[in-house]
Design a protein around this motif. Structure first.
Motif, PDB file in Angstrom:
ATOM      1  N   HIS A  63       3.842  -1.343   8.647  1.00  0.00           N
ATOM      2  CA  HIS A  63       4.866  -0.631   7.888  1.00  0.00           C
ATOM      3  C   HIS A  63       6.056  -1.557   7.659  1.00  0.00           C
ATOM      4  CE1 HIS A  63       6.825   2.904   6.250  1.00  0.00           C
ATOM      5  NE2 HIS A  63       7.909   2.593   6.942  1.00  0.00           N
ATOM      6  N   VAL A  64       6.464  -1.708   6.390  1.00  0.00           N
ATOM      7  CA  VAL A  64       7.535  -2.663   6.071  1.00  0.00           C
ATOM      8  C   VAL A  64       8.643  -2.066   5.212  1.00  0.00           C
ATOM      9  CG1 VAL A  64       6.033  -4.686   6.297  1.00  0.00           C
ATOM     10  CG2 VAL A  64       6.212  -3.520   4.069  1.00  0.00           C
ATOM     11  N   TYR A  65       8.484  -0.826   4.742  1.00  0.00           N
ATOM     12  CA  TYR A  65       9.458  -0.307   3.771  1.00  0.00           C
ATOM     13  C   TYR A  65       9.545   1.207   3.891  1.00  0.00           C
ATOM     14  CZ  TYR A  65      11.067   1.222  -0.894  1.00  0.00           C
ATOM     15  OH  TYR A  65      11.716   1.831  -1.930  1.00  0.00           O
ATOM     16  N   ASP A  66      10.753   1.714   4.014  1.00  0.00           N
ATOM     17  CA  ASP A  66      11.020   3.151   4.000  1.00  0.00           C
ATOM     18  C   ASP A  66      11.629   3.511   2.645  1.00  0.00           C
ATOM     19  OD1 ASP A  66      10.202   3.831   6.666  1.00  0.00           O
ATOM     20  OD2 ASP A  66      12.015   2.816   7.391  1.00  0.00           O
ATOM     21  N   PRO A  67      10.865   4.163   1.775  1.00  0.00           N
ATOM     22  CA  PRO A  67      11.350   4.421   0.416  1.00  0.00           C
ATOM     23  C   PRO A  67      12.577   5.322   0.393  1.00  0.00           C
ATOM     24  CG  PRO A  67       8.973   4.711   0.572  1.00  0.00           C
ATOM     25  CD  PRO A  67       9.480   4.592   1.965  1.00  0.00           C
ATOM     26  N   LEU A  92       0.829  -1.198   0.000  1.00  0.00           N
ATOM     27  CA  LEU A  92       0.000   0.000   0.000  1.00  0.00           C
ATOM     28  C   LEU A  92       0.867   1.253   0.000  1.00  0.00           C
ATOM     29  CD1 LEU A  92      -2.337  -1.297   2.844  1.00  0.00           C
ATOM     30  CD2 LEU A  92      -2.921  -1.262   0.407  1.00  0.00           C
ATOM     31  N   SER A  93       0.219   2.381  -0.153  1.00  0.00           N
ATOM     32  CA  SER A  93       0.915   3.655  -0.099  1.00  0.00           C
ATOM     33  C   SER A  93       1.635   3.812   1.237  1.00  0.00           C
ATOM     34  CB  SER A  93      -0.081   4.797  -0.298  1.00  0.00           C
ATOM     35  OG  SER A  93      -1.115   4.734   0.690  1.00  0.00           O
ATOM     36  N   GLY A  94       2.737   4.591   1.214  1.00  0.00           N
ATOM     37  CA  GLY A  94       3.459   4.876   2.435  1.00  0.00           C
ATOM     38  C   GLY A  94       4.404   3.789   2.891  1.00  0.00           C
ATOM     39  N   GLY A  95       4.568   2.716   2.119  1.00  0.00           N
ATOM     40  CA  GLY A  95       5.442   1.622   2.519  1.00  0.00           C
ATOM     41  C   GLY A  95       4.796   0.610   3.434  1.00  0.00           C
ATOM     42  N   ASP A  96       3.457   0.530   3.430  1.00  0.00           N
ATOM     43  CA  ASP A  96       2.719  -0.401   4.289  1.00  0.00           C
ATOM     44  C   ASP A  96       2.222  -1.596   3.475  1.00  0.00           C
ATOM     45  OD1 ASP A  96       3.173   1.526   6.170  1.00  0.00           O
ATOM     46  OD2 ASP A  96       1.093   2.224   6.274  1.00  0.00           O
ATOM     47  N   ARG A  97       1.718  -2.595   4.192  1.00  0.00           N
ATOM     48  CA  ARG A  97       1.123  -3.767   3.538  1.00  0.00           C
ATOM     49  C   ARG A  97       0.114  -4.411   4.461  1.00  0.00           C
ATOM     50  NH1 ARG A  97       5.323  -8.997   3.769  1.00  0.00           N
ATOM     51  NH2 ARG A  97       5.259  -9.194   6.053  1.00  0.00           N
ATOM     52  N   VAL A  98      -0.771  -5.240   3.852  1.00  0.00           N
ATOM     53  CA  VAL A  98      -1.676  -6.110   4.603  1.00  0.00           C
ATOM     54  C   VAL A  98      -1.655  -7.491   3.964  1.00  0.00           C
ATOM     55  CG1 VAL A  98      -3.213  -4.260   5.387  1.00  0.00           C
ATOM     56  CG2 VAL A  98      -3.690  -5.433   3.221  1.00  0.00           C
ATOM     57  N   ARG A  99      -1.977  -8.487   4.768  1.00  0.00           N
ATOM     58  CA  ARG A  99      -2.069  -9.849   4.221  1.00  0.00           C
ATOM     59  C   ARG A  99      -3.497 -10.125   3.775  1.00  0.00           C
ATOM     60  NH1 ARG A  99       0.379 -15.617   6.506  1.00  0.00           N
ATOM     61  NH2 ARG A  99      -0.398 -16.856   4.704  1.00  0.00           N
TER      62      ARG A  99
END
Length: 580
Positions: free
Chosen positions: A240-244, A219-226
């Protein structure tokens, strides 16, 4: 002879101590295809890495037109622009007009693509191609108004097609800010009703399948869902899983705004592409960055040559380039689709662009093609016997059938809006509603031309008012309407002059938009025309003025009482030479 624009540009460069040659030295290589052993020739990131802050700022501040007009496009149906020259080269855009946030999937020998449709319904028109250059529309995947549809994700998983789509709440009843999923066993439909995934704080879902078969939405902002295994619900909260990657702080952008995550798995890596910098605003804002990981769970390593795509100067042909997806070509070559605004034509919205992608020995990929203003080598052709059909579709409509959702759509329709339309005896019967276009949703189509004209015969009932429009939204549009006694001029989204109408309740009307200069003509018989005495300039009818991410679309409207009848809608694109 130099044009006035070129003379002004030269004078501006001279005042800065730059000649045309100096500016040319700053531009990217246009058509080099890189070696697999070196970073891609003509890649934006390679050039950006060598720039000093001063040179970046200077290039950014040169708000001028391109040095010379781009090469002429190939011409197809109704003289519309076509990317494919037919000689092994192509010239962007591959799908012109308002085709933002492209999402593409390869299914055997076939490619399917869809785009953000915002407040146009039916929406999420799906396109088909076999060669990545010639595209034909199939039909819409979304018919019920659930809000403004932003960047979708079209995928195929375990034999089923899915579209994950975010929406923003609008004035339409039942609209909502969230993300949804729809699915179909066949790409041509029928598509399911939207299923709410309850994601009110994110946009731009990008689907991924982990190394263990788990399904995710980034998702936007470096987030995700399962996601659940069937892909129709989420089974976790956003994390939150990723810092661009961050660009230098002195770059001229709209906002950091990490969005549009797209994941491609190749070899041992998952590759995550993200758009940052803002999708509109300054021409130099939007860009493409990438990261990779050996697991869907990270950690994510930044691409050493970020950003991979970026408009560096307003002098380039394509502005605000970003929001990319990778796709394998017909013969195993690799390509990327992303969007951009055409220099000087924000009114056309963000158009779909195709760039070559090179995989290198370091395991990273790079985008080629420079600013995409020049012809490029075409993707390898499909196998013999799989030649593509002609690109695009005719926009002229004899109303022998209702092309609702394929060509025509409503802006922000009410649930019963489609009931206003029927065709009979090559006539579109359009029931009147409201008192003006702002209160009577018009019927619109997407046009991807810098210059064009369209005309139609229109007949109205007593008490009705109808006409032709160029429509951005319900507060910004222009056009010409009429009742039985007077014309009505639409400009800036308001009704202005009302001169006498000599034609009565039936007339022919023609609109010409010649590179933002709009004129209107009327006729009794469709052969002898009279110029309406008010012309308009519409270059400011776009997102950076009004917001909303729309484009300026031709349209039909019917307001008041009774109905309007439209016959013989004809469209023609004009050549590069004004009035051609």
């Amino acid at each position: 002879m130099n044009t006035r624009r070129e003379l002004l540009k030269t004078a501006s460069l001279g005042a800065l101590g730059l000649g045309a040659g100096a500016l040319a030295a700053e531009s990217f290589a246009a058509d080099a295809v890189p070696s697999a052993k070196t970073p891609a020739a003509g890649v934006d990131s390679a050039q950006a890495a060598s720039d000093g802050a001063g040179r970046r700022a200077l290039a950014t501040d040169l708000h001028c037109a391109p040095q010379s007009p781009p090469p002429a496009w190939a011409r197809g149906i109704e003289n519309q622009r076509r990317a494919d020259y037919g000689d092994g080269r192509y010239l962007n855009p591959i799908v012109s007009g308002d085709r933002p946030d492209p999402s593409i999937v390869k299914d055997g020998d076939d490619y399917y693509m869809t785009f953000s449709s915002f407040e146009a319904y039916p929406g999420l028109l799906i396109w088909h191609s076999r060669d990545l250059l010639n595209w034909q529309p199939i039909g819409p995947a979304l018919t019920r108004n659930i809000g403004s549809v932003w960047a979708p994700e079209l995928i195929k998983h375990a034999g089923r097609f899915y579209i994950y789509l975010p929406t923003k709440q609008t004035a339409a009843p039942g609209s909502k800010t969230t993300s949804w999923v729809i699915y179909a066993e066949d790409i041509r439909g029928p598509w399911s009703e939207p299923i709410d995934l309850d994601l009110p704080n994110h946009i731009d879902p990008g689907h991924a399948v982990g190394e263990d078969g788990s399904r995710w939405l980034f998702l936007s902002g470096g987030d995700r869902v399962r996601l659940a295994d069937d892909g129709l619900s989420r089974i976790s909260e956003p994390e939150h899983v990723y810092d661009p990657w961050r660009y230098p702080p002195d770059w001229v952008v709209e906002a950091f705004a990490p969005e549009g995550p797209k994941i491609t798995r190749r070899g041992e890596y998952f590759y995550l592409i993200t758009a940052v910098g803002g999708t509109a605003g300054p021409p130099t804002g939007h860009m493409v960055i990438a990261a990779r990981a050996t697991s869907i769970h990270g950690p994510w390593e930044h691409h050493p040559r970020n950003p991979l795509v970026r408009t560096r100067s307003a002098a380039e042909q394509w502005w605000s380039r970003g929001h990319a997806t990778l796709v394998e070509g017909p013969k195993g070559d690799w390509w990327g689709v992303y969007h951009g605004y055409e220099n000087g034509f924000w009114t056309l919205g963000r158009q779909c662009l195709l760039a070559p992608v090179q995989w290198n020995e370091d395991g990273w990929f790079d985008f080629g093609g420079g600013d995409l203003s020049q012809p490029l080598p075409a993707p390898s052709p499909p196998a013999p016997g799989r030649e593509p059909p002609p690109h695009g579709m005719a926009l002229s409509d004899d109303f022998s059938a209702l092309r609702y959702g394929l060509q025509w759509s409503f802006f922000r329709p009410a649930p019963d809006e489609a009931e206003r339309l029927r065709v009979d005896d090559r006539t579109l019967h359009f029931a009147a509603r409201g008192s003006a276009p702002s209160s009577s949703p018009p019927l619109l189509c997407v046009v991807g031309e810098q210059a064009y004209e369209f005309e139609c015969e229109i007949e109205i009932d007593e008490g009705a008012v109808a006409g032709l429009l160029l429509w951005y939204d319900d507060r910004l549009y222009c056009g010409l309407g009429f009742d039985g006694e007077r014309f009505v001029t639409h400009q800036y989204g308001i009704e202005r002059a009302r001169p006498a109408n000599p034609h009565g309740r039936r007339l022919h009307m023609r609109v010409r938009n010649d590179r933002h200069i709009v004129t209107f003509d009327t006729s009794d018989d469709g052969r002898h025309w009279t110029r309406y005495d008010r012309g308009m300039e519409v270059s400011g009818y776009h997102h950076n003025v009004r917001g909303g991410f729309h484009m300026l679309k031709p349209g039909l409207y019917a307001a008041g009482q009774g109905e309007a009848r439209f016959r013989g809608f004809r469209f023609r694109a004009l050549d590069e030479v004004s009035g051609g």
